[in-house]
Write a protein that holds these residues in place. Structure first.
Motif, PDB file in Angstrom:
ATOM      1  N   GLN A 102      -2.236   6.838   5.027  1.00 30.00           N
ATOM      2  CA  GLN A 102      -3.338   6.758   5.994  1.00 30.00           C
ATOM      3  C   GLN A 102      -3.978   5.373   5.863  1.00 30.00           C
ATOM      4  O   GLN A 102      -4.940   5.155   5.124  1.00 30.00           O
ATOM      5  N   ILE A 103      -3.378   4.420   6.578  1.00 28.85           N
ATOM      6  CA  ILE A 103      -3.728   3.010   6.412  1.00 28.85           C
ATOM      7  C   ILE A 103      -4.355   2.482   7.699  1.00 28.85           C
ATOM      8  O   ILE A 103      -3.755   2.549   8.771  1.00 28.85           O
ATOM      9  N   GLY A 104      -5.559   1.958   7.602  1.00 20.84           N
ATOM     10  CA  GLY A 104      -6.260   1.418   8.759  1.00 20.84           C
ATOM     11  C   GLY A 104      -6.130  -0.089   8.880  1.00 20.84           C
ATOM     12  O   GLY A 104      -5.566  -0.774   8.016  1.00 20.84           O
ATOM     13  N   PHE A 105      -6.679  -0.610   9.972  1.00 24.22           N
ATOM     14  CA  PHE A 105      -6.609  -2.055  10.269  1.00 24.22           C
ATOM     15  C   PHE A 105      -7.929  -2.469  10.907  1.00 24.22           C
ATOM     16  O   PHE A 105      -8.429  -1.786  11.809  1.00 24.22           O
TER      17      PHE A 105
ATOM     18  N   GLN B 155     -10.170  10.360   6.556  1.00 25.66           N
ATOM     19  CA  GLN B 155      -8.810  10.553   6.042  1.00 25.66           C
ATOM     20  C   GLN B 155      -8.166   9.253   5.573  1.00 25.66           C
ATOM     21  O   GLN B 155      -7.151   9.252   4.877  1.00 25.66           O
ATOM     22  N   MET B 156      -8.762   8.121   5.935  1.00 26.04           N
ATOM     23  CA  MET B 156      -8.188   6.809   5.639  1.00 26.04           C
ATOM     24  C   MET B 156      -8.341   6.489   4.150  1.00 26.04           C
ATOM     25  O   MET B 156      -9.437   6.515   3.611  1.00 26.04           O
ATOM     26  N   THR B 157      -7.225   6.168   3.499  1.00 27.34           N
ATOM     27  CA  THR B 157      -7.268   5.855   2.058  1.00 27.34           C
ATOM     28  C   THR B 157      -7.020   4.376   1.775  1.00 27.34           C
ATOM     29  O   THR B 157      -7.163   3.938   0.636  1.00 27.34           O
ATOM     30  N   ALA B 158      -6.635   3.632   2.809  1.00 28.09           N
ATOM     31  CA  ALA B 158      -6.349   2.204   2.616  1.00 28.09           C
ATOM     32  C   ALA B 158      -6.635   1.454   3.908  1.00 28.09           C
ATOM     33  O   ALA B 158      -6.621   2.042   5.006  1.00 28.09           O
TER      34      ALA B 158
ATOM     35  N   LEU C 222       0.824  -1.212   0.000  1.00 23.98           N
ATOM     36  CA  LEU C 222       0.000   0.000   0.000  1.00 23.98           C
ATOM     37  C   LEU C 222       0.858   1.262   0.000  1.00 23.98           C
ATOM     38  O   LEU C 222       0.540   2.250  -0.671  1.00 23.98           O
ATOM     39  N   HIS C 223       1.955   1.233   0.742  1.00 18.60           N
ATOM     40  CA  HIS C 223       2.836   2.401   0.787  1.00 18.60           C
ATOM     41  C   HIS C 223       3.463   2.661  -0.578  1.00 18.60           C
ATOM     42  O   HIS C 223       3.626   3.818  -0.997  1.00 18.60           O
ATOM     43  N   GLU C 224       3.818   1.587  -1.271  1.00 20.04           N
ATOM     44  CA  GLU C 224       4.380   1.748  -2.615  1.00 20.04           C
ATOM     45  C   GLU C 224       3.376   2.369  -3.578  1.00 20.04           C
ATOM     46  O   GLU C 224       3.757   2.997  -4.574  1.00 20.04           O
ATOM     47  N   LEU C 225       2.090   2.231  -3.254  1.00 21.15           N
ATOM     48  CA  LEU C 225       1.049   2.866  -4.067  1.00 21.15           C
ATOM     49  C   LEU C 225       0.752   4.297  -3.609  1.00 21.15           C
ATOM     50  O   LEU C 225      -0.149   4.944  -4.148  1.00 21.15           O
TER      51      LEU C 225
END
Length: 376
Positions: free
Chosen positions: A213-216, A276-279, A206-209
């Protein structure tokens, strides 16, 4: 007519009896070793050991510690009266397998892998569901022990901190393998995927994309080692990327007992609270995540990229074919079967904690990040 299947250990029994009956192997003579017979028949030593144990019980052969297996004193006529089918029902070793549920490809493949491993080595499998209940799990363990199983493979229920029955099995050195989990404070054998590394794989993808703002999302993490490892791997990957860990973007309170509508409602509340979460990494209920997002008008992957933990059965037929962390389900089952047989044969008294690697398969649920216009 359907040809009756004969297990390999029964074929080995028949071969040994025929050699003695035909006087190729004389009384008190040493027969080939377990290793030699295993190589001759293309099977494991465990299969040979099962055959020899049955023949020792019947008095056909006897063993001398450190020296090998020898033909007993008897006449060829005595051997002729021995049936290789005698006591068969009582000599086939049985392994018990407990699983919380059998409702998806992952759990079905685990069961299939265990069966593959055991059936080829003369073992039978006794299977039971625990229905995500520790009380049911304890009862099933007790029932399995009363049924005389030689070993147990247990996939513990989620959120399990401690189980007296499992601790008792461990303290008594009863052959035991925990599948997909480890229990804190309980030293025993376990087989699982490398969930920590898997989560790092997902975050790095996901970071490479361009996502930061990555959730779990998952069921309760505490007490479930596989979920804990995924959560820790997720946080370590964020830390390595110098991304601030925002625990407001973590929801670890879903439950297996909730209805689909309840799960979707909770996920939607979580998505609304984090515009704000995009992934998102989804450890459980992954298809529900996409359904919840689409119902809110959130496009996947344009507005929200989602990585599934565990693949779905027919990804190309999904509304959005998911990017997934794929586990080696069949191999996990086969390794669990192999390890339980090793314990029964008592090859090693040392505990083994085996972790198998995962593979991330990119599909259409992840894409390059773009600024979100979502509002809370």
């Amino acid at each position: 007519m359907v040809k009756k299947f004969t297990p390999m250990y029964k074929k080995i029994e028949t071969f040994i009896i025929e050699q003695i009956r035909n006087e190729n192997w004389k009384p008190r003579s040493r027969i080939p070793s377990e290793n030699e017979l295993a190589e001759q028949f293309g099977v494991s030593r465990i299969t040979v050991k099962n055959a020899l144990t049955t023949l020792v019980d019947k008095g056909v052969v006897y063993r001398l510690q450190g020296k090998g297996t020898f033909v007993s004193d008897h006449s060829p006529e005595d051997i002729s009266n021995i049936s290789t089918e005698e006591k068969a029902a009582h000599t086939v070793p049985v392994i018990g397998f407990l699983l919380p549920r059998l409702d998806n490809r992952f759990t079905a493949n685990l069961l299939s892998g265990i069966e593959d491993s055991l059936s080829g080595n003369g073992y039978q499998l006794l299977f039971a569901k625990t229905n995500d209940s520790q009380e049911h799990e304890i009862l099933r363990i007790q029932e399995m022990k009363q049924a005389g199983v030689k070993g147990l493979i247990i996939y513990p229920v989620e959120g399990e901190h401690y189980n007296n029955e499992i601790l008792s099995l461990t303290l008594n050195r009863f052959p035991l393998v925990l599948l997909d989990r480890e229990l804190k404070g309980v030293d025993t054998n376990s087989i699982s995927s490398d969930n920590y590394a898997a989560a790092m794989q997902a975050v790095n993808h996901l970071h490479e994309l361009g996502h930061s703002q990555i959730g779990f999302i998952s069921t309760l993490a505490e007490g479930t080692s596989s979920i804990e490892d995924r959560l820790h791997g997720y946080e370590k990957a964020l830390e390595d990327r110098h991304i601030l860990i925002d625990r407001g973007m973590q929801m670890t309170k879903l439950t297996m007992t909730s209805s689909d509508d309840e799960v979707i409602a909770m996920i939607q509340q979580f998505l609304k609270a984090n515009p704000q979460m995009t992934a998102l990494l989804s450890s459980n209920f992954s298809p529900h995540v996409i359904q919840a997002a689409l119902q809110l008008g959130i496009s996947v992957p344009e507005d929200l990229s989602v990585v599934f933990f565990d693949d779905v059965e027919y990804p190309d037929f999904c509304i959005v074919p998911p990017t997934a962390v794929v586990q080696q389900e069949l191999e996990l089952g086969r390794e669990a079967g192999r390890l339980i047989m090793e314990q029964i044969e008592n090859r090693s008294s040392e505990y083994q904690q085996i972790k198998l690697p995962t593979v991330l398969v990119p599909r259409q649920s992840t894409a390059k990040a773009r600024k979100t216009n979502r509002t809370p």
